[in-house]
Design a protein around this motif. Structure first.
Motif, mmCIF file in Angstrom:
data_model
loop_
_atom_site.group_PDB
_atom_site.id
_atom_site.type_symbol
_atom_site.label_atom_id
_atom_site.label_comp_id
_atom_site.label_asym_id
_atom_site.label_seq_id
_atom_site.Cartn_x
_atom_site.Cartn_y
_atom_site.Cartn_z
ATOM 1 N N GLU A 41 -39.019 -0.219 41.497
ATOM 2 C CA GLU A 41 -37.728 -0.352 42.024
ATOM 3 C C GLU A 41 -36.862 -1.318 41.169
ATOM 4 O OE1 GLU A 41 -35.040 -1.861 45.906
ATOM 5 O OE2 GLU A 41 -37.317 -1.361 46.098
ATOM 6 N N LEU A 42 -37.529 -2.567 40.971
ATOM 7 C CA LEU A 42 -37.136 -3.350 39.929
ATOM 8 C C LEU A 42 -36.668 -2.943 38.742
ATOM 9 C CD1 LEU A 42 -36.317 -6.505 39.026
ATOM 10 C CD2 LEU A 42 -38.860 -6.928 38.942
ATOM 11 N N ASN A 43 -37.729 -2.293 38.139
ATOM 12 C CA ASN A 43 -37.485 -1.709 36.603
ATOM 13 C C ASN A 43 -36.402 -0.572 36.804
ATOM 14 O OD1 ASN A 43 -38.154 -1.277 34.219
ATOM 15 N ND2 ASN A 43 -40.140 -0.710 34.410
ATOM 16 N N SER A 44 -36.111 0.135 37.833
ATOM 17 C CA SER A 44 -35.006 0.875 37.927
ATOM 18 C C SER A 44 -33.649 0.195 37.790
ATOM 19 C CB SER A 44 -35.128 1.834 39.185
ATOM 20 O OG SER A 44 -36.262 2.445 39.090
ATOM 21 N N HIS A 45 -33.780 -0.958 38.612
ATOM 22 C CA HIS A 45 -32.220 -1.640 38.706
ATOM 23 C C HIS A 45 -32.173 -2.538 37.214
ATOM 24 C CE1 HIS A 45 -31.147 -1.661 42.747
ATOM 25 N NE2 HIS A 45 -32.391 -1.898 43.473
ATOM 26 N N ILE A 46 -32.980 -2.900 36.625
ATOM 27 C CA ILE A 46 -32.911 -3.290 35.063
ATOM 28 C C ILE A 46 -32.525 -2.204 34.266
ATOM 29 C CG2 ILE A 46 -34.094 -4.422 33.037
ATOM 30 C CD1 ILE A 46 -35.542 -5.913 35.100
ATOM 31 N N GLY A 47 -32.953 -0.893 34.579
ATOM 32 C CA GLY A 47 -32.347 0.072 33.920
ATOM 33 C C GLY A 47 -30.935 0.280 34.045
ATOM 34 N N LEU A 134 -21.886 -5.688 35.838
ATOM 35 C CA LEU A 134 -22.971 -6.166 35.219
ATOM 36 C C LEU A 134 -23.712 -7.451 36.167
ATOM 37 C CD1 LEU A 134 -24.712 -6.106 32.903
ATOM 38 C CD2 LEU A 134 -23.053 -7.493 31.601
ATOM 39 N N VAL A 135 -22.899 -8.476 36.176
ATOM 40 C CA VAL A 135 -23.346 -9.614 36.899
ATOM 41 C C VAL A 135 -23.878 -9.340 38.340
ATOM 42 C CG1 VAL A 135 -22.765 -11.686 37.892
ATOM 43 C CG2 VAL A 135 -21.832 -11.145 35.630
ATOM 44 N N SER A 136 -23.362 -8.472 39.034
ATOM 45 C CA SER A 136 -23.620 -8.247 40.418
ATOM 46 C C SER A 136 -24.973 -7.368 40.309
ATOM 47 C CB SER A 136 -22.773 -7.316 41.374
ATOM 48 O OG SER A 136 -21.393 -8.218 41.245
ATOM 49 N N GLN A 137 -25.241 -6.579 39.428
ATOM 50 C CA GLN A 137 -26.511 -5.618 39.178
ATOM 51 C C GLN A 137 -27.493 -6.614 38.985
ATOM 52 O OE1 GLN A 137 -26.894 -2.725 40.336
ATOM 53 N NE2 GLN A 137 -29.146 -3.147 39.720
ATOM 54 N N LEU A 138 -27.264 -7.726 37.871
ATOM 55 C CA LEU A 138 -28.246 -8.548 37.754
ATOM 56 C C LEU A 138 -28.756 -9.389 38.958
ATOM 57 C CD1 LEU A 138 -26.959 -9.913 34.277
ATOM 58 C CD2 LEU A 138 -29.185 -8.893 34.412
ATOM 59 N N HIS A 139 -27.853 -9.542 39.918
ATOM 60 C CA HIS A 139 -28.094 -10.463 41.095
ATOM 61 C C HIS A 139 -29.063 -9.503 41.964
ATOM 62 C CE1 HIS A 139 -26.675 -14.264 40.779
ATOM 63 N NE2 HIS A 139 -25.356 -13.746 40.277
ATOM 64 N N VAL A 140 -28.701 -7.975 42.070
ATOM 65 C CA VAL A 140 -29.478 -7.478 42.786
ATOM 66 C C VAL A 140 -31.031 -7.211 42.345
ATOM 67 C CG1 VAL A 140 -29.780 -4.847 43.370
ATOM 68 C CG2 VAL A 140 -27.492 -6.015 43.601
ATOM 69 N N ALA A 141 -31.194 -7.170 41.011
ATOM 70 C CA ALA A 141 -32.499 -7.037 40.058
ATOM 71 C C ALA A 141 -33.175 -8.333 40.698
ATOM 72 C CB ALA A 141 -32.299 -6.968 38.790
ATOM 73 N N ARG A 142 -32.440 -9.435 40.632
ATOM 74 C CA ARG A 142 -33.157 -10.911 40.950
ATOM 75 C C ARG A 142 -33.787 -10.658 42.300
ATOM 76 N NH1 ARG A 142 -31.156 -14.800 43.883
ATOM 77 N NH2 ARG A 142 -28.957 -13.954 43.936
ATOM 78 N N ARG A 146 -37.596 -11.063 43.573
ATOM 79 C CA ARG A 146 -38.142 -12.011 44.403
ATOM 80 C C ARG A 146 -38.930 -11.447 45.559
ATOM 81 N NH1 ARG A 146 -38.711 -16.868 42.466
ATOM 82 N NH2 ARG A 146 -36.677 -18.152 41.917
ATOM 83 N N ARG A 147 -38.558 -10.221 45.900
ATOM 84 C CA ARG A 147 -39.303 -9.479 47.284
ATOM 85 C C ARG A 147 -40.446 -9.112 46.252
ATOM 86 N NH1 ARG A 147 -38.111 -3.856 47.598
ATOM 87 N NH2 ARG A 147 -35.920 -4.296 47.629
ATOM 88 N N ALA A 148 -40.504 -8.591 45.138
ATOM 89 C CA ALA A 148 -41.694 -8.037 44.542
ATOM 90 C C ALA A 148 -42.924 -9.183 44.079
ATOM 91 C CB ALA A 148 -41.420 -7.465 42.998
ATOM 92 N N GLU A 149 -42.235 -10.305 44.130
ATOM 93 C CA GLU A 149 -43.101 -11.562 44.068
ATOM 94 C C GLU A 149 -43.804 -11.897 45.400
ATOM 95 O OE1 GLU A 149 -42.824 -16.414 42.652
ATOM 96 O OE2 GLU A 149 -41.196 -15.137 42.809
ATOM 97 N N ARG A 150 -42.972 -11.967 46.330
ATOM 98 C CA ARG A 150 -43.321 -12.138 47.782
ATOM 99 C C ARG A 150 -44.460 -11.305 48.185
ATOM 100 N NH1 ARG A 150 -37.744 -12.668 48.735
ATOM 101 N NH2 ARG A 150 -37.757 -10.890 50.021
ATOM 102 N N GLN A 151 -44.353 -9.963 47.836
ATOM 103 C CA GLN A 151 -45.390 -8.848 48.123
ATOM 104 C C GLN A 151 -46.853 -9.146 47.109
ATOM 105 O OE1 GLN A 151 -45.103 -7.090 50.444
ATOM 106 N NE2 GLN A 151 -43.214 -5.808 50.888
ATOM 107 N N ALA A 152 -46.249 -9.365 46.065
ATOM 108 C CA ALA A 152 -47.648 -9.639 44.901
ATOM 109 C C ALA A 152 -48.400 -10.934 45.688
ATOM 110 C CB ALA A 152 -47.145 -9.985 43.506
ATOM 111 N N VAL A 153 -47.603 -11.856 46.020
ATOM 112 C CA VAL A 153 -48.346 -13.177 46.329
ATOM 113 C C VAL A 153 -49.392 -12.781 47.552
ATOM 114 C CG1 VAL A 153 -48.091 -15.475 47.636
ATOM 115 C CG2 VAL A 153 -46.709 -14.704 45.674
ATOM 116 N N ALA A 154 -48.663 -11.996 48.672
ATOM 117 C CA ALA A 154 -49.585 -11.603 49.806
ATOM 118 C C ALA A 154 -50.619 -10.658 49.248
ATOM 119 C CB ALA A 154 -48.420 -10.890 50.575
ATOM 120 N N LEU A 155 -50.518 -9.819 48.329
ATOM 121 C CA LEU A 155 -51.679 -9.001 47.940
ATOM 122 C C LEU A 155 -52.723 -9.657 47.402
ATOM 123 C CD1 LEU A 155 -52.917 -6.187 47.265
ATOM 124 C CD2 LEU A 155 -51.614 -6.530 44.774
#
Length: 205
Positions: A41-47, A134-142, A146-155
């Motif tokens: 999902e993150l990769n898609s948002h950066i796309g 552009l700026v708003s989309q960067l914030h969405v990606a951010r 952060r969610r990906a990081e939380r899930q990764a830490v839990a994993l």
């Protein structure tokens, strides 16, 4: 490159499981796939960030001043590199023996952050996640990062070997990169940073 996909649907995942690189079957509800899904999902948002940037370049509309020079090419290239590295992290999650992200990539990201931040004014207030598309989309990606990081830490806490430490560090640093990038892509002459303002809520008391 591996085997080409000649058929998109296989029906093998209809039971709620999916195949791993080693041939094993794992439930799609496994914590591993929460991380893989967030990374995808993150990769898609950066796309989408790249698409917004390309549109601004082509139409020459409201392109931030900082992106009208050589920095434009550098920033665009950075987005491409980041997408490839996120794809590599997905590969690491699917194939634990695969090393797709290293300390070199983390150092590169840190250099990117320092370079962008050096041209920005000191941050003295909280920033609201809004502004140009552009700026708003960067914030969405951010926020997805952060969610990906939380899930990764839990994993990692659940299964240490499921995700490598460099990949986890990269995800953490990438959220910082995305925050600084959102500031970097803000053009004071068009849409300024939107700061948190206590006065906005005063009338609601």
């Amino acid at each position: 490159m591996g085997n080409r996909l000649s058929k998109i649907y296989t029906r093998t995942g209809d039971d709620g499981s999916t195949g791993m690189a080693d041939g094993s079957r794992v439930s799609k509800a496994d914590a591993l796939f929460n991380v893989m899904g967030d990374i995808d999902e993150l990769n898609s948002h950066i796309g989408l960030v790249r698409a917004h940037l390309t549109h601004l370049i082509i139409t020459r509309q409201s392109l931030p001043e900082r992106l009208k020079t050589q920095e434009n090419t550098d920033f665009s290239q950075a987005l491409i590199i980041i997408q490839h590295l996120l794809f590599n992290i997905g590969g690491e999650l699917a194939m634990p023996e695969y090393e797709g992200v290293t300390s070199t990539h983390i150092e590169w990201l840190e250099q990117q952050i320092d370079a962008m931040n050096s041209s920005l004014p000191a941050l003295k207030d909280f920033i609201l996640p809004t502004g140009s598309l552009l700026v708003s989309q960067l914030h969405v990606a951010r926020t997805v990062c952060r969610r990906a990081e939380r899930q990764a830490v839990a994993l990692q806490q659940e299964r240490t070997q499921a995700i490598r430490s460099p990949a986890l560090t990269f995800i953490n640093r990438l959220s910082d990169w995305l925050f600084v990038a959102a500031r970097f892509c803000t053009d004071p002459e068009h849409i300024s940073e939107v700061l948190w303002d206590s006065k906005v809520l005063q009338n609601l008391k």
